[in-house]
Scaffold this motif. Structure first.
Motif, PDB file in Angstrom:
ATOM      1  N   GLY A  83       0.815  -1.212   0.000  1.00 23.94           N
ATOM      2  CA  GLY A  83       0.000   0.000   0.000  1.00 23.94           C
ATOM      3  C   GLY A  83       0.845   1.256   0.000  1.00 23.94           C
ATOM      4  N   PHE A  84       1.926   1.270   0.791  1.00 21.17           N
ATOM      5  CA  PHE A  84       2.825   2.425   0.800  1.00 21.17           C
ATOM      6  C   PHE A  84       3.488   2.608  -0.565  1.00 21.17           C
ATOM      7  N   ALA A  85       3.873   1.503  -1.205  1.00 22.73           N
ATOM      8  CA  ALA A  85       4.488   1.593  -2.529  1.00 22.73           C
ATOM      9  C   ALA A  85       3.505   2.160  -3.547  1.00 22.73           C
ATOM     10  N   ALA A  86       2.249   1.703  -3.492  1.00 17.95           N
ATOM     11  CA  ALA A  86       1.229   2.225  -4.399  1.00 17.95           C
ATOM     12  C   ALA A  86       0.973   3.705  -4.128  1.00 17.95           C
ATOM     13  N   ASP A  87       0.951   4.081  -2.856  1.00 18.77           N
ATOM     14  CA  ASP A  87       0.778   5.484  -2.457  1.00 18.77           C
ATOM     15  C   ASP A  87       1.834   6.354  -3.127  1.00 18.77           C
ATOM     16  N   ALA A  88       3.099   5.946  -3.034  1.00 14.66           N
ATOM     17  CA  ALA A  88       4.187   6.738  -3.609  1.00 14.66           C
ATOM     18  C   ALA A  88       4.103   6.775  -5.127  1.00 14.66           C
ATOM     19  N   TYR A  89       3.756   5.649  -5.733  1.00 15.10           N
ATOM     20  CA  TYR A  89       3.591   5.608  -7.185  1.00 15.10           C
ATOM     21  C   TYR A  89       2.520   6.615  -7.618  1.00 15.10           C
ATOM     22  N   GLY A  90       1.415   6.661  -6.874  1.00 17.41           N
ATOM     23  CA  GLY A  90       0.360   7.616  -7.179  1.00 17.41           C
ATOM     24  C   GLY A  90       0.807   9.045  -7.006  1.00 17.41           C
ATOM     25  N   ARG A  91       1.586   9.330  -5.950  1.00 16.50           N
ATOM     26  CA  ARG A  91       2.069  10.699  -5.728  1.00 16.50           C
ATOM     27  C   ARG A  91       3.016  11.131  -6.844  1.00 16.50           C
ATOM     28  N   ILE A  92       3.918  10.232  -7.250  1.00 13.30           N
ATOM     29  CA  ILE A  92       4.939  10.590  -8.231  1.00 13.30           C
ATOM     30  C   ILE A  92       4.338  10.765  -9.621  1.00 13.30           C
ATOM     31  N   THR A  93       3.442   9.867 -10.009  1.00 12.34           N
ATOM     32  CA  THR A  93       2.911   9.872 -11.376  1.00 12.34           C
ATOM     33  C   THR A  93       1.637  10.689 -11.532  1.00 12.34           C
ATOM     34  N   GLY A  94       0.882  10.876 -10.436  1.00 14.41           N
ATOM     35  CA  GLY A  94      -0.430  11.482 -10.541  1.00 14.41           C
ATOM     36  C   GLY A  94      -1.472  10.541 -11.105  1.00 14.41           C
ATOM     37  N   GLU A  95      -1.111   9.261 -11.293  1.00 11.27           N
ATOM     38  CA  GLU A  95      -2.039   8.251 -11.796  1.00 11.27           C
ATOM     39  C   GLU A  95      -2.570   7.435 -10.625  1.00 11.27           C
ATOM     40  N   ALA A  96      -3.700   6.787 -10.846  1.00 10.35           N
ATOM     41  CA  ALA A  96      -4.214   5.881  -9.818  1.00 10.35           C
ATOM     42  C   ALA A  96      -3.355   4.614  -9.809  1.00 10.35           C
ATOM     43  N   ALA A  97      -2.879   4.228  -8.647  1.00 10.95           N
ATOM     44  CA  ALA A  97      -1.988   3.074  -8.525  1.00 10.95           C
ATOM     45  C   ALA A  97      -2.779   1.854  -8.077  1.00 10.95           C
ATOM     46  N   PRO A  98      -2.935   0.834  -8.929  1.00 14.69           N
ATOM     47  CA  PRO A  98      -3.675  -0.362  -8.538  1.00 14.69           C
ATOM     48  C   PRO A  98      -2.934  -1.164  -7.460  1.00 14.69           C
ATOM     49  N   LEU A  99      -3.690  -1.617  -6.469  1.00 20.72           N
ATOM     50  CA  LEU A  99      -3.164  -2.406  -5.353  1.00 20.72           C
ATOM     51  C   LEU A  99      -4.035  -3.642  -5.232  1.00 20.72           C
ATOM     52  N   LEU A 100      -3.486  -4.817  -5.555  1.00 22.96           N
ATOM     53  CA  LEU A 100      -4.252  -6.054  -5.570  1.00 22.96           C
ATOM     54  C   LEU A 100      -4.046  -6.803  -4.254  1.00 22.96           C
ATOM     55  N   LEU A 101      -5.155  -7.127  -3.586  1.00 22.65           N
ATOM     56  CA  LEU A 101      -5.096  -7.703  -2.244  1.00 22.65           C
ATOM     57  C   LEU A 101      -6.024  -8.903  -2.132  1.00 22.65           C
ATOM     58  N   SER A 102      -5.730  -9.743  -1.144  1.00 21.74           N
ATOM     59  CA  SER A 102      -6.622 -10.855  -0.848  1.00 21.74           C
ATOM     60  C   SER A 102      -7.547 -10.492   0.311  1.00 21.74           C
ATOM     61  N   THR A 103      -8.405 -11.434   0.668  1.00 22.69           N
ATOM     62  CA  THR A 103      -9.498 -11.205   1.619  1.00 22.69           C
ATOM     63  C   THR A 103      -9.017 -11.185   3.066  1.00 22.69           C
ATOM     64  N   GLY A 104      -9.791 -10.574   3.946  1.00 18.46           N
ATOM     65  CA  GLY A 104      -9.585 -10.685   5.395  1.00 18.46           C
ATOM     66  C   GLY A 104      -8.254 -10.149   5.857  1.00 18.46           C
TER      67      GLY A 104
END
Length: 561
Positions: free
Chosen positions: A76-97
């Motif tokens: 999640g932190f990596a996706a956050d930074a990717y979004g900040r740097i690029t201005g694009e929405a950063a997909p974060l794929l997660l499992s349940t629970g």
């Protein structure tokens, strides 16, 4: 006569043939990754899990690049930074629970910092939803409820035909000002089931503009044009909307001094004659801003840190431009303008009258001299020297990511970021472990620059597993770990409050040997050799670790010296 509603886009023969004969072997997960690719995504972050395997299997049939981290929160932190740097929405794929819940702290940081993260989680099979069959592994009574208070929007999917629209709606939400994290969840059986639906191609999810109301910007422009002592506080909204150029033009037109919040670092040039820099935890700066007869606040909610711990009491008129409606006038009465910072600044640029005020640069110099004198009186040469060494070692334009550690607290006030959108920290939500995984996300976004991560030894232990990620993807991140033997800032807080600290001392590994065990070069440095060692590490390809054993102290925030 032809009406607009009579106009239908006709598919070409090739599109029709492709739609009628979709590629074999596709499942619901393919609809997810096809939609993401159609929206413009190129990179996804995440961690596989039992219920999410349909999505991950589909990745190998797509053009998307996958960067897998070792802990969901770090992903999640990596996706956050990717979004900040690029201005694009950063997909974060997660499992349940447990996998989903482990990302919550990262999503809280993304929400606080307005970082666009598109979290897509699996769910238990549809048979167990809504009070159906119970006892599934990872099952939560209402998984989406755990996220509603954190993310911007929640999008639930129950059939394959809903996937493209739900993902597109989430994408649009994440990128509509204010940016932020969003949540999509899809049941396991929907992801796994074979699909006969055509491959997703044309997806439209254009973010909505948030323009200011013209009658409000007219009043604001009049106030600023007639002000005797205008000043500007620039927050993270200026950086997120890529409006630093317009901010500079407006400040120069008004001859208005500018201070940037910790989230708005780089929104205004550090050495500009009108730059008050970022000394917000300082009574002299607070007094200066309180003395402004018209104060323009752009892209900041004036929260705890930006208001010098709520001691800031403006005496003049406040104009607040804020994309997050909940933050508008939430802390101070103002002429509230609900708008994207870029659009509002453009409107003001077009309507304010140019001011002539030769005294503004001199007042800025006097304030910065008072701040420098106050800090110098506290005999903190070690801390200032370490921060200066980091600045000299880090190439201009190279981004830096800072964990919640004493050196980062110094950097909030004293570090010249040398450009907008280059310095980032976890000060939005304030969780530990942000710096290194965020830096990995930034390096994935742009591997042409070295990236610096800064942590204390306490925060480093939150994300040590990501040394494996750095090595696996050969990401150019140099990780500076300041090792003071524990939670340094908490040690200071407790000692000041109670006379002694409890639960702050830590047994640590040998970070250099540990890095080398991952195949990542490590070096132990000193304050005297830090600049050289850090510069060498940043210049080398791939990941590296620099460990600085040092006990740093904080400056007194509001002490007048």
């Amino acid at each position: 006569m032809t009406h607009d509603h009579d106009l239908v886009l006709r598919p070409t023969d090739r599109q029709t043939a492709a739609a009628l004969n979709p590629p074999p072997g596709r499942n619901g997960g393919d609809l997810v990754v096809e939609t993401l690719a159609g929206l413009g995504a190129t990179t996804v972050f995440g961690l596989p899990g039992q219920h999410a395997l349909g999505m991950f299997d589909a990745l190998r049939r797509s053009s998307l690049r996958y960067v897998g981290l070792r802990v969901e929160n770090n992903a999640g932190f990596a996706a956050d930074a990717y979004g900040r740097i690029t201005g694009e929405a950063a997909p974060l794929l997660l499992s349940t629970g447990p996998g989903a819940l482990t990302s919550l702290a990262a999503l809280q940081e993304a929400a606080a910092a307005s970082a666009p993260v598109l979290a897509i989680s699996s769910q238990i099979p549809t048979a167990g939803l809504g009070g159906g069959r119970h006892g599934y592994l990872h099952e939560l009574p209402d998984q989406s409820a755990s996220f509603r208070g954190v993310v911007k929007s929640v999008h639930t999917v129950r059939t394959q035909s809903q996937i493209p629209s739900a993902v597109a709606a989430a994408w649009k939400s994440a990128l509509t000002a204010p940016h932020g994290p969003v949540w999509v969840e899809i049941p396991q059986d929907v992801l796994l089931a074979e699909t006969a639906l055509p491959a997703v191609t044309a997806v439209d999810a254009t973010p909505e503009d948030l323009p200011p109301r013209p009658e409000l910007t007219a009043v604001a422009a009049d106030l600023l044009s007639r002000a005797a002592r205008p000043a500007i506080i620039a927050g993270g909204g200026v950086v997120r909307s890529d409006a630093s150029g317009k901010l500079r033009q407006l400040a120069e037109k008004l001859r208005a001094p500018v201070v940037t919040t910790f989230g708005g670092k780089g929104a205004f040039p550090w050495e500009h004659p009108l730059s008050l820099q970022s000394w917000l935890e300082d009574r002299h700066t607070t007094d200066f801003l309180e003395d402004a007869d018209v104060l323009l606040v752009v892209g900041s909610g004036l929260g705890e840190l930006s208001s010098n711990y709520h001691t800031f009491k403006p005496r003049g008129r406040v104009i607040q431009i804020e994309a997050d409606l909940g933050k508008l006038e939430s802390n101070h009465p103002a002429l509230g303008i609900h708008a994207d910072a870029r659009l509002a600044l453009q409107a003001l640029l077009e309507t304010v009258e140019e001011r002539t005020d030769a005294s503004a640069p001199e007042r800025v110099r006097e304030l910065l001299a008072k701040v420098a004198s106050r800090i110098a009186a506290q005999e903190l040469t070690l801390e200032q020297g370490v921060l200066a060494s980091v600045r000299r070692a880090l190439p201009a334009g190279a981004p830096s990511f800072w964990d919640m550690t004493i050196l980062a607290y110094w950097a909030w006030s004293a570090f010249d970021p040398k450009g907008a959108n280059t310095m980032h920290s976890a000060q939005g939500a304030g969780g530990l472990g942000y710096g290194f995984p965020a830096a990995l996300g930034a390096a994935a976004a742009d591997p042409t620059h070295p990236v610096l991560a800064v942590s204390g030894d306490g925060g480093a232990l939150y994300s040590i597993a990501e040394l494996a990620t750095a090595k696996q993807y050969d990401l150019p991140v140099t990780w500076l770990i300041v090792d003071d033997g524990g939670y340094g800032i908490l040690r200071e807080y407790m000692t000041d409050a109670f006379g002694r600290a409890t639960a702050t001392e830590l047994t640590r590994p040998d970070y250099v040997a540990l890095a080398e065990s991952f195949g990542v070069p490590g070096v132990r440095t000193t304050p005297e050799t830090l600049e050289e060692d850090l510069a060498k590490a940043l210049a080398a390809p791939g990941p590296s670790v620099v460990v600085l054993p040092a006990l740093l102290r904080m400056f007194a925030p509001t002490h007048l010296g």
